[in-house]
Scaffold this motif. Sequence first.
Motif, PDB file in Angstrom:
ATOM      1  N   PRO A   1       0.819  -1.223   0.000  1.00 21.32           N
ATOM      2  CA  PRO A   1       0.000   0.000   0.000  1.00 21.32           C
ATOM      3  C   PRO A   1       0.853   1.274   0.000  1.00 21.32           C
ATOM      4  O   PRO A   1       0.428   2.313  -0.524  1.00 21.32           O
ATOM      5  CB  PRO A   1      -0.823  -0.134   1.290  1.00 21.32           C
ATOM      6  N   ALA A   2       2.067   1.195   0.552  1.00 21.17           N
ATOM      7  CA  ALA A   2       2.931   2.382   0.602  1.00 21.17           C
ATOM      8  C   ALA A   2       3.309   2.878  -0.793  1.00 21.17           C
ATOM      9  O   ALA A   2       3.735   4.034  -0.945  1.00 21.17           O
ATOM     10  CB  ALA A   2       4.199   2.078   1.398  1.00 21.17           C
ATOM     11  N   LEU A   3       3.151   2.039  -1.804  1.00 20.16           N
ATOM     12  CA  LEU A   3       3.495   2.478  -3.162  1.00 20.16           C
ATOM     13  C   LEU A   3       2.344   3.220  -3.851  1.00 20.16           C
ATOM     14  O   LEU A   3       2.492   3.679  -4.978  1.00 20.16           O
ATOM     15  CB  LEU A   3       3.937   1.296  -4.023  1.00 20.16           C
ATOM     16  N   LEU A   4       1.207   3.322  -3.142  1.00 17.17           N
ATOM     17  CA  LEU A   4       0.060   4.009  -3.769  1.00 17.17           C
ATOM     18  C   LEU A   4       0.411   5.446  -4.153  1.00 17.17           C
ATOM     19  O   LEU A   4       0.061   5.917  -5.229  1.00 17.17           O
ATOM     20  CB  LEU A   4      -1.151   3.968  -2.831  1.00 17.17           C
ATOM     21  N   ARG A   5       1.126   6.144  -3.272  1.00 21.43           N
ATOM     22  CA  ARG A   5       1.451   7.544  -3.547  1.00 21.43           C
ATOM     23  C   ARG A   5       2.217   7.668  -4.880  1.00 21.43           C
ATOM     24  O   ARG A   5       1.917   8.532  -5.714  1.00 21.43           O
ATOM     25  CB  ARG A   5       2.285   8.134  -2.411  1.00 21.43           C
ATOM     26  N   SER A   6       3.183   6.789  -5.086  1.00 21.95           N
ATOM     27  CA  SER A   6       3.968   6.859  -6.333  1.00 21.95           C
ATOM     28  C   SER A   6       3.105   6.537  -7.548  1.00 21.95           C
ATOM     29  O   SER A   6       3.301   7.090  -8.635  1.00 21.95           O
ATOM     30  CB  SER A   6       5.176   5.919  -6.266  1.00 21.95           C
ATOM     31  N   GLN A   7       2.134   5.637  -7.356  1.00 24.00           N
ATOM     32  CA  GLN A   7       1.207   5.325  -8.451  1.00 24.00           C
ATOM     33  C   GLN A   7       0.406   6.572  -8.845  1.00 24.00           C
ATOM     34  O   GLN A   7       0.245   6.875 -10.020  1.00 24.00           O
ATOM     35  CB  GLN A   7       0.231   4.233  -8.004  1.00 24.00           C
ATOM     36  N   LEU A   8      -0.064   7.282  -7.811  1.00 23.42           N
ATOM     37  CA  LEU A   8      -0.892   8.461  -8.100  1.00 23.42           C
ATOM     38  C   LEU A   8      -0.043   9.593  -8.687  1.00 23.42           C
ATOM     39  O   LEU A   8      -0.516  10.360  -9.526  1.00 23.42           O
ATOM     40  CB  LEU A   8      -1.618   8.910  -6.828  1.00 23.42           C
ATOM     41  N   GLU A   9       1.217   9.667  -8.268  1.00 27.54           N
ATOM     42  CA  GLU A   9       2.104  10.683  -8.849  1.00 27.54           C
ATOM     43  C   GLU A   9       2.390  10.391 -10.323  1.00 27.54           C
ATOM     44  O   GLU A   9       2.536  11.297 -11.129  1.00 27.54           O
ATOM     45  CB  GLU A   9       3.411  10.755  -8.053  1.00 27.54           C
ATOM     46  N   ALA A  10       2.477   9.117 -10.657  1.00 22.85           N
ATOM     47  CA  ALA A  10       2.778   8.742 -12.047  1.00 22.85           C
ATOM     48  C   ALA A  10       1.559   8.833 -12.960  1.00 22.85           C
ATOM     49  O   ALA A  10       1.687   8.918 -14.177  1.00 22.85           O
ATOM     50  CB  ALA A  10       3.328   7.311 -12.089  1.00 22.85           C
ATOM     51  N   TRP A  11       0.386   8.832 -12.355  1.00 25.43           N
ATOM     52  CA  TRP A  11      -0.867   8.727 -13.121  1.00 25.43           C
ATOM     53  C   TRP A  11      -1.171  10.011 -13.892  1.00 25.43           C
ATOM     54  O   TRP A  11      -1.285  11.093 -13.305  1.00 25.43           O
ATOM     55  CB  TRP A  11      -1.996   8.420 -12.159  1.00 25.43           C
ATOM     56  N   GLU A  12      -1.312   9.884 -15.174  1.00 26.62           N
ATOM     57  CA  GLU A  12      -1.776  10.988 -16.036  1.00 26.62           C
ATOM     58  C   GLU A  12      -3.128  10.559 -16.598  1.00 26.62           C
ATOM     59  O   GLU A  12      -3.196   9.587 -17.361  1.00 26.62           O
ATOM     60  CB  GLU A  12      -0.790  11.235 -17.181  1.00 26.62           C
ATOM     61  N   PRO A  13      -4.207  11.267 -16.223  1.00 22.00           N
ATOM     62  CA  PRO A  13      -5.534  10.850 -16.683  1.00 22.00           C
ATOM     63  C   PRO A  13      -5.600  10.718 -18.206  1.00 22.00           C
ATOM     64  O   PRO A  13      -4.909  11.431 -18.932  1.00 22.00           O
ATOM     65  CB  PRO A  13      -6.445  11.970 -16.185  1.00 22.00           C
ATOM     66  N   LEU A  14      -6.429   9.805 -18.650  1.00 21.94           N
ATOM     67  CA  LEU A  14      -6.620   9.564 -20.078  1.00 21.94           C
ATOM     68  C   LEU A  14      -7.075  10.858 -20.763  1.00 21.94           C
ATOM     69  O   LEU A  14      -8.045  11.493 -20.331  1.00 21.94           O
ATOM     70  CB  LEU A  14      -7.689   8.475 -20.264  1.00 21.94           C
ATOM     71  N   GLY A  15      -6.377  11.246 -21.799  1.00 29.46           N
ATOM     72  CA  GLY A  15      -6.739  12.460 -22.529  1.00 29.46           C
ATOM     73  C   GLY A  15      -7.931  12.221 -23.441  1.00 29.46           C
ATOM     74  O   GLY A  15      -8.195  11.088 -23.861  1.00 29.46           O
TER      75      GLY A  15
END
Length: 165
Positions: free
Chosen positions: A124-138
């Motif tokens: 679960p601690a990797l969730l933050r990095s997932q959200l930082e990497a996430w670019e919403p679908l254009g």
Amino acid sequence: MSANLRHIVVAGPSGSGKSSVGRALADHFGLPFIDGDDLHPAANIAKMSAGTALDDADRMPWLDIVASTLAAASEGLVVACSALARRYRDQILRGCPDAMFIELRVPAAELERRMLARSHFMPPALLRSQLEAWEPLGEDEPGASVAADQPIADVVAEAVAALED
Ligand SMILES: Nc1ncnc2c1ncn2[C@@H]1O[C@H](COP(=O)(O)OP(=O)(O)O)[C@@H](O)[C@H]1O
Ligand SMILES: O=C(O)[C@H](O)[C@@H](O)[C@H](O)[C@H](O)COP(=O)(O)O
């Protein structure tokens, strides 16, 4: 279902429901399903299990495998693959030009709740990095974004409607 709807990537951060929704979407369309977790090089699983987020160099070989697996599935395939950033989705499209993305949107607090509640190699601690990497679908990318903090059957129904639109 038209031919160009046969290569579907269910995308989103860890815990967004890619595996659950992907399996149900595949069942709906009568397509096979593959979890992108099972396509990672072993080193990637080891890295995430040890609590370190993947970087682009880790993800690129994996995304190539995702793309070639999709492209080789002449009868169609649904793959669950985070495809968090646009450059990752572009890489999948280079290998499988007719891929369509269903992006699962879930609030961060619900993602955390789900990750804490399950047993999985992804900490679960990797969730933050997932959200930082996430670019919403254009809007100019192929596919659709679906709210995935609702019952899985409703998520699938919205995804089907978006794909058939
Ligand atoms: N729409 C939903 N509502 C409630 N729980 C869900 C939903 N979708 C998935 N889950 C649960 O959340 C957890 C993560 O789902 P999963 O499909 O493994 O996501 P991902 O493949 O994106 O990591 C699982 O325990 C799953 O049962
Ligand atoms: O790009 C990445 O950082 C990983 O691929 C990650 O996004 C993916 O989420 C893991 O495979 C964990 O598996 P779940 O997504 O099924 O939690």
